[in-house]
Enzyme design. Structure first.
Site, PDB file in Angstrom:
ATOM      1  CG  HIS A   7      -0.432  -0.017   2.551  1.00 20.94           C
ATOM      2  ND1 HIS A   7      -0.223  -1.189   3.242  1.00 20.94           N
ATOM      3  CD2 HIS A   7      -0.049   0.978   3.390  1.00 20.94           C
ATOM      4  CE1 HIS A   7       0.254  -0.909   4.443  1.00 20.94           C
ATOM      5  NE2 HIS A   7       0.363   0.388   4.559  1.00 20.94           N
ATOM      6  CD  GLU A 130       3.129  -0.646   7.210  1.00 23.04           C
ATOM      7  OE1 GLU A 130       2.629   0.307   6.584  1.00 23.04           O
ATOM      8  OE2 GLU A 130       2.449  -1.402   7.929  1.00 23.04           O
TER       9      GLU A 130
HETATM   10  C1  LIG Z   1       0.890  -0.493  11.327  1.00 27.18           C
HETATM   11  C2  LIG Z   1      -0.521  -0.041  11.130  1.00 27.18           C
HETATM   12  C3  LIG Z   1      -0.761   0.609   9.770  1.00 27.18           C
HETATM   13  C4  LIG Z   1      -0.594  -0.431   8.669  1.00 27.18           C
HETATM   14  O1  LIG Z   1      -0.338  -0.076   7.504  1.00 27.18           O
HETATM   15  O2  LIG Z   1      -0.817  -1.627   9.004  1.00 27.18           O
HETATM   16  C5  LIG Z   1       0.155   1.782   9.556  1.00 27.18           C
HETATM   17  O3  LIG Z   1       0.780   1.997   8.548  1.00 27.18           O
HETATM   18  S1  LIG Z   1       0.266   2.842  10.904  1.00 27.18           S
HETATM   19  C6  LIG Z   1       1.267   4.219  10.302  1.00 27.18           C
HETATM   20  C7  LIG Z   1       1.599   5.134  11.446  1.00 27.18           C
HETATM   21  N1  LIG Z   1       2.734   4.625  12.209  1.00 27.18           N
HETATM   22  C8  LIG Z   1       3.987   5.016  11.914  1.00 27.18           C
HETATM   23  O4  LIG Z   1       4.215   5.842  11.043  1.00 27.18           O
HETATM   24  C9  LIG Z   1       5.081   4.382  12.746  1.00 27.18           C
HETATM   25  C10 LIG Z   1       6.450   4.781  12.230  1.00 27.18           C
HETATM   26  N2  LIG Z   1       6.626   6.218  12.274  1.00 27.18           N
HETATM   27  C11 LIG Z   1       7.379   6.817  13.246  1.00 27.18           C
HETATM   28  O5  LIG Z   1       7.955   6.185  14.118  1.00 27.18           O
HETATM   29  C12 LIG Z   1       7.466   8.332  13.184  1.00 27.18           C
HETATM   30  O6  LIG Z   1       6.420   8.828  12.373  1.00 27.18           O
HETATM   31  C13 LIG Z   1       8.824   8.839  12.576  1.00 27.18           C
HETATM   32  C14 LIG Z   1       9.962   8.425  13.497  1.00 27.18           C
HETATM   33  C15 LIG Z   1       9.042   8.312  11.183  1.00 27.18           C
HETATM   34  C16 LIG Z   1       8.775  10.355  12.506  1.00 27.18           C
HETATM   35  O7  LIG Z   1       8.336  10.821  13.737  1.00 27.18           O
HETATM   36  P1  LIG Z   1       8.301  12.392  14.006  1.00 27.18           P
HETATM   37  O8  LIG Z   1       7.804  13.117  12.798  1.00 27.18           O
HETATM   38  O9  LIG Z   1       7.616  12.656  15.287  1.00 27.18           O
HETATM   39  O10 LIG Z   1       9.856  12.615  14.252  1.00 27.18           O
HETATM   40  P2  LIG Z   1      10.771  13.689  13.671  1.00 27.18           P
HETATM   41  O11 LIG Z   1      10.057  14.984  13.532  1.00 27.18           O
HETATM   42  O12 LIG Z   1      11.993  13.630  14.500  1.00 27.18           O
HETATM   43  O13 LIG Z   1      11.105  13.158  12.187  1.00 27.18           O
HETATM   44  C17 LIG Z   1      12.421  12.764  11.920  1.00 27.18           C
HETATM   45  C18 LIG Z   1      12.699  13.202  10.497  1.00 27.18           C
HETATM   46  O14 LIG Z   1      11.922  12.364   9.623  1.00 27.18           O
HETATM   47  C19 LIG Z   1      11.073  13.182   8.832  1.00 27.18           C
HETATM   48  N3  LIG Z   1       9.827  12.442   8.661  1.00 27.18           N
HETATM   49  C20 LIG Z   1       8.882  12.212   9.584  1.00 27.18           C
HETATM   50  N4  LIG Z   1       7.872  11.484   9.059  1.00 27.18           N
HETATM   51  C21 LIG Z   1       8.197  11.279   7.764  1.00 27.18           C
HETATM   52  C22 LIG Z   1       7.569  10.610   6.673  1.00 27.18           C
HETATM   53  N5  LIG Z   1       6.376  10.015   6.831  1.00 27.18           N
HETATM   54  N6  LIG Z   1       8.183  10.586   5.475  1.00 27.18           N
HETATM   55  C23 LIG Z   1       9.391  11.192   5.318  1.00 27.18           C
HETATM   56  N7  LIG Z   1      10.070  11.861   6.297  1.00 27.18           N
HETATM   57  C24 LIG Z   1       9.452  11.886   7.500  1.00 27.18           C
HETATM   58  C25 LIG Z   1      10.876  14.468   9.588  1.00 27.18           C
HETATM   59  O15 LIG Z   1      10.538  15.503   8.699  1.00 27.18           O
HETATM   60  C26 LIG Z   1      12.256  14.628  10.183  1.00 27.18           C
HETATM   61  O16 LIG Z   1      13.112  15.113   9.194  1.00 27.18           O
HETATM   62  P3  LIG Z   1      13.966  16.451   9.463  1.00 27.18           P
HETATM   63  O17 LIG Z   1      14.690  16.705   8.172  1.00 27.18           O
HETATM   64  O18 LIG Z   1      14.872  16.112  10.644  1.00 27.18           O
HETATM   65  O19 LIG Z   1      12.946  17.507   9.808  1.00 27.18           O
HETATM   66 CO   LIG Z   2       0.754   1.309   6.515  1.00 28.04          CO
END
Ligand SMILES: CC[C@H](C(=O)O)C(=O)SCCNC(=O)CCNC(=O)[C@H](O)C(C)(C)COP(=O)(O)OP(=O)(O)OC[C@H]1O[C@@H](n2cnc3c(N)ncnc32)[C@H](O)[C@@H]1OP(=O)(O)O
Ligand SMILES: [Co+2]
Length: 136
Positions: A7, A130
């Protein structure tokens, strides 16, 4: 290692509004909403035949997508999910290559009832990846 694209996920501020847009504007067939409190999101899946689109909105105060939506208030592409036949083997290979597995580093059960992991976007060309274990 990676197989089919399971997805493409789009984070949205308002799932009901996004469902209405995809259904009424794009004629998409929307699956049922799934609240996933253990993942901090509510999701729906749109099956396009060749893959799925996952629309997800935050659920609860500690949603992992809250910061993403602060940076992207209208919503946006959030992650790609690829299928792998063996998530443990995939994890071991990726970690051996220096990739960071998010969370506590252990697979969790995702929306399809399969083990999933997430890989840090900074390790994969700025894209949150993922991996979902789906038997080959
Ligand atoms: C599992 C159930 C369901 C399924 O399909 O079955 C799902 O998919 S649930 C989806 C929701 N769950 C998750 O996304 C879990 C994994 N994600 C995380 O742990 C966080 O979202 C994380 C660590 C990727 C980012 O967290 P956060 O934004 O709070 O942290 P930062 O601000 O420190 O981000 C670090 C850095 O990464 C960039 N970032 C954040 N999210 C994304 C993204 N989706 N795509 C690309 N880049 C991303 C963010 O901008 C920061 O970059 P920087 O240059 O330092 O600003
Ligand atoms: Co997902």
């Amino acid at each position: 290692m990676i197989g089919r694209l399971n997805h493409i996920a789009i984070a949205v501020p308002d799932l009901a509004a996004a469902v209405e847009t995809y259904r009424d504007q794009l004629g998409a067939r929307i699956g049922p909403a799934q609240a996933l409190p253990e993942h901090g999101v509510t999701v729906v899946f749109i099956d396009t035949g060749n893959t799925k689109v996952e629309l997800l909105e935050p659920l609860g105060a500690a949603s992992p997508i809250a910061a993403f939506l602060e940076k992207n208030p209208a919503g946006g592409m959030h992650h790609l999910c690829f299928e792998v036949p063996d998530i443990a083997a995939a994890m071991a290979r990726l970690q051996a290559g220096g990739a960071r597995v998010l969370g506590d580093g252990r697979p969790r059960i995702g929306a399809h009832g399969n083990p999933v992991i997430f890989l840090h976007p900074k390790d994969f060309t700025g894209t949150l990846i993922e991996l979902e274990q789906v038997p080959a």
